[in-house]
Design an enzyme around this catalytic site. Structure first.
Site, PDB file in Angstrom:
ATOM      1  N   HIS A 214      -2.128   7.828   6.848  1.00 23.94           N
ATOM      2  CA  HIS A 214      -2.455   6.536   6.224  1.00 23.94           C
ATOM      3  C   HIS A 214      -3.858   6.134   6.666  1.00 23.94           C
ATOM      4  O   HIS A 214      -4.676   5.790   5.840  1.00 23.94           O
ATOM      5  CB  HIS A 214      -1.402   5.506   6.603  1.00 23.94           C
ATOM      6  CG  HIS A 214      -1.545   4.216   5.875  1.00 23.94           C
ATOM      7  ND1 HIS A 214      -1.547   4.133   4.499  1.00 23.94           N
ATOM      8  CD2 HIS A 214      -1.725   2.933   6.321  1.00 23.94           C
ATOM      9  CE1 HIS A 214      -1.699   2.884   4.121  1.00 23.94           C
ATOM     10  NE2 HIS A 214      -1.825   2.131   5.204  1.00 23.94           N
TER      11      HIS A 214
ATOM     12  N   PHE B 194       1.774  -3.391   3.981  1.00 19.73           N
ATOM     13  CA  PHE B 194       2.097  -4.721   4.518  1.00 19.73           C
ATOM     14  C   PHE B 194       3.563  -5.030   4.214  1.00 19.73           C
ATOM     15  O   PHE B 194       4.054  -4.757   3.116  1.00 19.73           O
ATOM     16  CB  PHE B 194       1.208  -5.785   3.877  1.00 19.73           C
ATOM     17  CG  PHE B 194      -0.220  -5.790   4.373  1.00 19.73           C
ATOM     18  CD1 PHE B 194      -0.593  -5.133   5.531  1.00 19.73           C
ATOM     19  CD2 PHE B 194      -1.196  -6.483   3.674  1.00 19.73           C
ATOM     20  CE1 PHE B 194      -1.910  -5.153   5.991  1.00 19.73           C
ATOM     21  CE2 PHE B 194      -2.515  -6.520   4.115  1.00 19.73           C
ATOM     22  CZ  PHE B 194      -2.862  -5.852   5.275  1.00 19.73           C
TER      23      PHE B 194
ATOM     24  N   HIS C 189      -9.664   2.262   0.574  1.00 22.23           N
ATOM     25  CA  HIS C 189      -8.213   2.065   0.497  1.00 22.23           C
ATOM     26  C   HIS C 189      -7.846   1.540  -0.897  1.00 22.23           C
ATOM     27  O   HIS C 189      -8.185   0.404  -1.245  1.00 22.23           O
ATOM     28  CB  HIS C 189      -7.796   1.067   1.582  1.00 22.23           C
ATOM     29  CG  HIS C 189      -6.332   0.949   1.778  1.00 22.23           C
ATOM     30  ND1 HIS C 189      -5.395   1.567   0.962  1.00 22.23           N
ATOM     31  CD2 HIS C 189      -5.603   0.267   2.713  1.00 22.23           C
ATOM     32  CE1 HIS C 189      -4.189   1.275   1.384  1.00 22.23           C
ATOM     33  NE2 HIS C 189      -4.285   0.490   2.439  1.00 22.23           N
TER      34      HIS C 189
ATOM     35  N   GLU D 112      -0.157   5.203  14.387  1.00 23.60           N
ATOM     36  CA  GLU D 112       0.171   6.412  13.610  1.00 23.60           C
ATOM     37  C   GLU D 112      -0.030   7.673  14.444  1.00 23.60           C
ATOM     38  O   GLU D 112       0.774   8.607  14.387  1.00 23.60           O
ATOM     39  CB  GLU D 112      -0.670   6.474  12.332  1.00 23.60           C
ATOM     40  CG  GLU D 112      -0.215   7.584  11.393  1.00 23.60           C
ATOM     41  CD  GLU D 112      -0.880   7.520  10.026  1.00 23.60           C
ATOM     42  OE1 GLU D 112      -1.843   6.751   9.854  1.00 23.60           O
ATOM     43  OE2 GLU D 112      -0.432   8.259   9.121  1.00 23.60           O
TER      44      GLU D 112
ATOM     45  N   CYS E  40       0.805  -1.216   0.000  1.00 23.03           N
ATOM     46  CA  CYS E  40       0.000   0.000   0.000  1.00 23.03           C
ATOM     47  C   CYS E  40       0.843   1.272   0.000  1.00 23.03           C
ATOM     48  O   CYS E  40       0.305   2.372  -0.084  1.00 23.03           O
ATOM     49  CB  CYS E  40      -0.958  -0.026   1.183  1.00 23.03           C
ATOM     50  SG  CYS E  40      -1.989  -1.509   1.161  1.00 23.03           S
TER      51      CYS E  40
ATOM     52  N   LYS F  86      -9.234   8.254   3.387  1.00 27.95           N
ATOM     53  CA  LYS F  86      -9.724   6.886   3.134  1.00 27.95           C
ATOM     54  C   LYS F  86     -11.129   6.694   3.684  1.00 27.95           C
ATOM     55  O   LYS F  86     -11.823   5.758   3.302  1.00 27.95           O
ATOM     56  CB  LYS F  86      -8.781   5.855   3.772  1.00 27.95           C
ATOM     57  CG  LYS F  86      -7.467   5.640   3.031  1.00 27.95           C
ATOM     58  CD  LYS F  86      -6.677   4.494   3.642  1.00 27.95           C
ATOM     59  CE  LYS F  86      -5.346   4.280   2.930  1.00 27.95           C
ATOM     60  NZ  LYS F  86      -4.358   5.328   3.260  1.00 27.95           N
TER      61      LYS F  86
END
Length: 417
Positions: free
Chosen positions: A305, A403, A342, A316, A165, A337
């Site tokens: 994110h 990931f 996403h 985060e 991502c 998002k």
């Protein structure tokens, strides 16, 4: 060696909020949810039955039938977004050095729909391998970069970045670096993804990464909310024209923003979970600030994110507090998002575009779908819930994580001549 300055001179997108930049921004500032029930396949046996699909997309409006058959949807999205960005940049292709123009494009997965269709056809057949001659060139993750270069004749650097991502933020950073080093004058960069199919949804469901809020799917993407239960799959593409500053000035280009910093780190912790203390996220923001030579106190906005996974949002926000200290409470922070879903490998670029548009419009897009406070997230942080906010935005940071523990951040500055 003196590094070149890099500016953004063109924007393009196709995503769940709009099939061009204008519609995308309109959706963002009005807090529109791009989520709906999946229309592409029968979801009756799937845990998640919704996603953020691109709306009103007809490949026939962009490609003839023969051409469309050779392009996976992820590559179609790439060409659509790149075309808008090229037009927006007003580049005269017959007046630039095409040997110094490149394409660095990203995808987290590439042509997963093509892979699914070809393998399904083989498994349901009599064992004879009747694969399409377009199978491999439609599927591979680098082919979108190849198609873009062929269409516009760009003969400079050309490759694909893959970091889950974080892929398209890595593409932007690589493109910036190549221009800074003087290896290219112009690079089309960005990313695309089209993974809303049985394999994409089933695979992420198996990981328990997706929201399963089928009874309230419009509000399922809930970054920072106590009731968040995973991310909502999105699809689409975003494109930037990055250009060396003097080259852009010489041709009188419109300049949206300057890329002044970037960071790349790893969590080195877990395949899918972030470091619980946000160490990788902390380090990547610090690296971007250091590269730009800026103090944390000058940053106005962070597009996080913020996927709405239970662990990721906490890590985060911890990292933001550690990097920015008391200034963390002066920042606007938002997760777009919550509206787009996403977009996996295309997430970084469309969020980078949201940050550029926030600078140009002096407006912060909101985080929607927040209902209950998570006691693990500091309530004093301004997470820009529900409504867009106007404020002075001179510097914006865009975070993207993937990931594998990949972290990437870009730091954008308002262009002031």
């Amino acid at each position: 060696m003196e590094l070149k300055r890099v500016v953004v001179t063109g924007l393009g997108t196709i995503n769940p909020l709009g099939n061009n930049i204008s519609d995308y921004w309109n959706g963002l500032v009005n807090g529109v949810s791009g989520c709906d029930l999946i229309t592409y396949f029968d979801t009756s046996k799937f845990k998640t039955k919704f996603a953020c699909e691109v709306k009103n997309y007809d490949a026939g409006n962009f490609f003839d039938r023969k051409e469309a058959r050779k392009l996976d949807k992820y590559a179609q999205f790439a060409l659509v977004a790149a075309d808008e960005a090229i037009k927006d940049s007003s580049l005269a292709l017959d007046q630039i050095d095409l040997d110094r123009a490149g394409v660095i494009w990203a995808s987290g997965i590439g042509g997963i729909e093509t892979f699914l269709e070809e393998v399904r056809g083989y498994v349901l057949g009599d064992g004879t391998p009747r694969f399409s001659p377009f199978f491999i060139p439609k599927m591979i993750a680098d082919i979108a970069a190849g198609h873009i270069s062929i269409k516009y004749g760009f003969r400079g650097p050309n490759f694909c970045t893959v970091s889950a991502c974080a892929s398209s933020t890595h593409a932007i950073i690589d493109a910036t670096t190549y221009i800074r080093l003087g290896r290219a004058d112009i690079i089309i960069t960005g990313g695309s993804e089209a993974a809303i199919n049985e394999a994409g949804m089933g695979g992420f469901n198996a990981m328990q990464a997706l929201s399963t809020r089928n009874d309230d799917f419009k509000t399922a993407s809930r970054p920072f909310c106590l009731t968040r239960d995973g991310f909502v799959m999105g699809e689409g593409a975003g494109s930037l024209i990055l250009e060396e500053y003097e080259h852009a000035i010489k041709r009188g280009a419109k300049i949206y923003a300057e890329v002044v910093g970037s960071g790349l780190t790893a969590d080195a912790h877990h395949l899918t979970a972030p470091h619980p203390e946000g160490i990788g996220a902390r380090n990547v923001m610090l690296m971007a600030l250091k590269e730009a030579g800026l103090e944390p106190s000058v940053i106005d906005y962070i597009n996080v994110h913020g996927t709405a996974t239970p662990l990721g949002d906490i890590a985060e926000t911890k990292a933001i507090k550690e990097v920015f200290g008391e200034h963390a409470y002066n920042l606007n922070i938002s997760s777009t998002k919550s509206m787009t879903g996403h977009l996996l490998g295309a997430a970084g670029v469309i969020e980078g575009i949201a940050s550029i548009l926030a600078i140009n419009n002096q407006t912060i897009p909101p985080t929607i779908n927040h209902h209950e406070v998570d006691p693990n997230i500091d309530p004093k942080l301004n997470l820009t819930f529900h409504k867009a906010q106007q404020r002075s935005v001179n510097y914006a940071l865009s975070n993207t994580f993937g990931f594998g523990g990949h972290n990437a951040s870009i730091l954008l500055k308002k262009y002031q001549g």
